[in-house]
Design an enzyme around this catalytic site. Structure first.
Site, PDB file in Angstrom:
ATOM      1  N   GLU A 166     154.323 -37.610  52.600  1.00 37.44           N
ATOM      2  CA  GLU A 166     154.341 -38.665  51.594  1.00 37.44           C
ATOM      3  C   GLU A 166     155.728 -38.796  50.953  1.00 37.44           C
ATOM      4  OE1 GLU A 166     151.820 -40.597  50.790  1.00 37.44           O
ATOM      5  OE2 GLU A 166     151.998 -41.235  48.702  1.00 37.44           O
ATOM      6  N   ASP A 167     156.395 -37.686  50.696  1.00 37.06           N
ATOM      7  CA  ASP A 167     157.591 -37.716  49.843  1.00 37.06           C
ATOM      8  C   ASP A 167     158.908 -37.332  50.496  1.00 37.06           C
ATOM      9  OD1 ASP A 167     155.966 -38.449  47.795  1.00 37.06           O
ATOM     10  OD2 ASP A 167     155.738 -36.457  46.949  1.00 37.06           O
TER      11      ASP A 167
END
Ligand code: MN
Length: 711
Positions: A75-76
């Site tokens: 996600e990051d």
């Protein structure tokens, strides 16, 4: 928490844990998050590490701990799910992917008020319970560090979401400790005053009564020992949030709240539970209606215990929960505990994958009520549902296999009836596309558009199907009324009579119909002959039946042409009754009727244009030829499917010509005999929703040459 500490924690409950794998996940995630920082100012990696630590308290397996370490990388950071798969294998990649999907889902939750549906969606998407456990631990750590977030409204939103969605989810899978901590953290953010006031009162109560909790616990323990029951007894005041909820629900004030104190009695065997219960009831007066036996009748999430409330040694109502150590662990750690016991019993090793489904089955085997069966299979049940979002973020729950048609009817009947297309996640899709969990669905509507009879086959919900059926029944009725009225008007006109409302009311009465409309409908669908209606109004016309000759130039159903002028319909544009039309007259030639958008019109001199329109008898003109261009997938049976659809909708196929064929698709022209434009539109609509059809358009162009046809 350091690398070695984490490994030690896992080793403590799983001596055979794959240390190398944990180390690798640790280093990999730490490098991926690199120089990212948390709102607290800590390096970002502290977060996945703490999440992993929370999960070691639940004694989860190595893939779950590794997933916790990796859970935010996709996600990051620059890491992709393929990278994770390459480095850590299918199982962990699948788990990380599941957590990532739940995180993306969170983006929607802000706008949805339907917490229950949202919880179901989370359950449906966590096809492996470990995904949900990581997500809950993730949320727990984020709640523990909530105060570092600067914006107050963001803090509130996260706290509210935790209270609405995550705390009940934790409760549903039996993790009471996590549920209580999530609730308490959220409560502290949302209503710090209420929480503080309850904590202060609890403190005051405890001070004023001395160590009452300890005294009562000792007294219970002593009584049980007198009867030869060895028990571990402890008591505590209830959590602030659960007290607050009781105050709100029961409209009580703090002083009236009786069961602030709760005690747990942990014994060795289930038999001891019942013996302990007997001792408690003998020693102190029990309060009726407060006794519950969740051992013989376990709760939906596997919880087992005996609950009772007695007037305790200090004349205070105390709630007591009696259970074995195993039941206690299940109560504290929920579903996480189930498989551990199972594996211990079967001597399996910890590195075998967690199969939550198997645990559910085991719970099922222990249970005995139908209700319980349903509750236990609930996680599984949501696998049969899909949850999709409207563009505004509302959640719509549908059965698996549901299509945009079902979605549209679920939102609103009018929306369903006017559907002409759909976008899923921003992309146009055919209306028969099955929807998936988390899809955002936008229905494209057009005023005046109507459902196709074919939709009934692609809809899976009863609601959509019955609405489609109902609409079509109505539409048919309207069509019959319109058509029947036209037939009667002509019948009467041919006899030199006028069709009056009054006359029709008389006929309706005679036929025991309530309205003239029903007479028209009967005539329109062929259940009543128009001549019989005429005769019932004007009996003297009976003999003259058949005398009335067709109008001069009977075939002419075009108005605006002088009688006797012959014409034909343009082979270029195939006008249909209902199309806007123009006649073109060239010296020495018959009049040719074109549609208003036909290219041939531009070639003709405006002087030669004749203003014409379809006559009232156009309906009786008989079938007219329309041409459509169809592009279908190049799959076996595609052509046949198209022909079937046309036939099923009352179209008579006159000619077929393949115009383009390649490995992906082929295109062909079909000339179809139809009644009018509405009939054609109906066929086009039915074709558009067919699975093999990619596109359908009406064609205007030169006629199909004889012998060109392909069969
Ligand atoms: Mn996270």
């Amino acid at each position: 928490m350091r690398q070695t500490e984490l490994i030690e924690r896992v080793k403590a409950y799983d001596p055979n844990a794959d240390e190398a794998l944990l180390n690798k996940a640790y280093v990999y995630a730490m490098n991926a998050h690199g120089k990212q920082f948390r709102a607290s100012g800590d390096p970002y990696f502290t977060h996945p590490l703490e999440v992993a630590a929370i999960l070691t308290e639940l004694k989860l397996d190595v893939p779950t701990i590794a997933t916790a370490l990796l859970h935010d990388t996709v996600e990051d950071t620059y890491v992709t799910i393929e990278d994770v798969k390459k480095n850590f294998g299918e199982e962990i990649a699948g788990l990380v992917d599941g957590v990532t999907k739940l995180s993306q889902l969170e983006l929607f939750s802000e706008s949805t008020k339907q917490a229950e549906n949202f919880r179901k969606l989370m359950l449906a998407m966590s096809n492996d319970i470990r995904v949900l456990l990581v997500k809950l631990a993730d949320r727990l750590h984020n709640m523990r560090t909530l105060s570092y977030i600067e914006k107050p409204d963001k803090r509130r939103r996260i706290a509210q979401e935790t209270l609405d969605i995550y705390a009940p989810l934790a409760g549903r899978i039996g993790m009471q400790n996590m549920r209580e901590e999530l609730e308490d953290l959220a409560f502290a953010e949302l209503d710090p005053e209420a929480r503080n006031s309850i904590l202060t009162r609890l403190n005051r109560l405890e001070t004023s009564t001395g160590n009452r909790v300890g005294r009562i616990a000792d007294e219970i323990k002593r009584k049980l020992a007198e009867h030869g029951i060895d028990a571990w007894v402890y008591g505590r005041a209830k959590r602030a949030y659960s007290i607050w909820r009781k105050l709100k629900d029961k409209q009580l004030n703090f002083e009236q709240l009786s069961d602030i104190l709760g005690f747990r009695v942990i014994v060795k065997t289930p038999e001891d539970c019942y013996r302990a219960l007997g001792v408690l009831h003998q020693s102190w007066r029990m309060i009726p209606d407060r006794f519950k036996d969740f051992i013989s009748n376990p709760k939906t999430n596997g919880y087992r215990s005996i609950h009772t409330t007695v007037i305790g040694p200090e004349q205070q109502r105390v709630e007591v929960q009696i259970r074995t150590a195993e039941m206690h662990e299940v109560a504290e750690r929920g579903v996480a505990a189930h498989w551990r016991y199972r594996e211990r019993l079967e001597g399996e090793t910890m590195d075998s994958a967690l199969r939550w489904l198997r645990d559910m089955v085991e719970l099922l085997e222990r249970g005995d009520s139908v209700e319980e069966f349903l509750e236990h299979s609930r996680l599984n049940m949501y696998q049969d549902q899909v949850f999709c979002f409207t563009p505004k973020g509302d959640l719509i729950s549908l059965p698996r296999g549901a299509t945009p048609i079902d979605f549209a009817y679920m939102v609103h009947t009018d929306l369903g009836n006017q559907t002409v297309g759909a976008k899923v996640n921003g992309v146009h899709v055919p209306l028969h596309t099955p929807l998936r969990n988390g899809d955002q669905v936008e229905i494209i509507r057009q005023k005046g558009s109507t459902p196709s009879p074919l939709w009934e086959q692609i809809a899976v919900t009863g609601r959509a199907r019955s609405e489609i059926r109902r609409f079509i029944k109505h539409a048919q009725h309207d069509e019959h009324v319109r058509f029947g009225r036209k037939i009667l008007e002509k019948e009467f006109a041919d006899a030199g009579q006028e069709l009056t409302e009054k006359a029709m009311q008389a006929v309706a009465k005679k036929l025991r119909h309530s309205r003239p409309e029903d007479v028209y409908a009967d005539v329109g669908r062929g259940a009543l002959r128009s001549h019989d209606v005429l005769v019932s109004v004007f009996p003297e016309l009976k003999k003259s039946k058949g005398r009335s000759a067709p109008k001069p130039g009977g075939a002419i159903s075009i108005e605006g042409l002088t009688e006797g002028i012959s014409y034909h319909l343009g082979q270029c544009c195939h006008p249909l009754p209902g199309d806007r039309i123009v006649g073109v007259r060239k010296p020495g030639e018959v009049v040719v009727i074109h549609t208003i958008d036909c290219e041939e019109l531009e070639k003709a001199d405006m002087e030669d244009w004749i203003d014409v329109s379809w006559g009232t008898s156009a309906d009786e003109l008989g079938p007219t030829l329309a041409r459509v261009s169809v592009r279908v997938k190049n799959v076996p049976g595609a052509l046949g499917a198209v022909m079937t659809v046309i036939g099923a909708n009352g179209g008579n196929i006159f000619n077929v010509k393949v115009t383009n064929r390649n490995p992906l698709f082929f295109e062909f022209h079909v000339d179809i005999e139809v009644r009018d434009v509405a009939h054609l539109q109906n066929i086009l609509g039915a074709l558009r929703v067919n699975a093999v059809v990619e596109s359908v358009d009406r064609v205007r162009g030169p006629g199909v040459a004889e012998g060109d046809s392909v069969t």
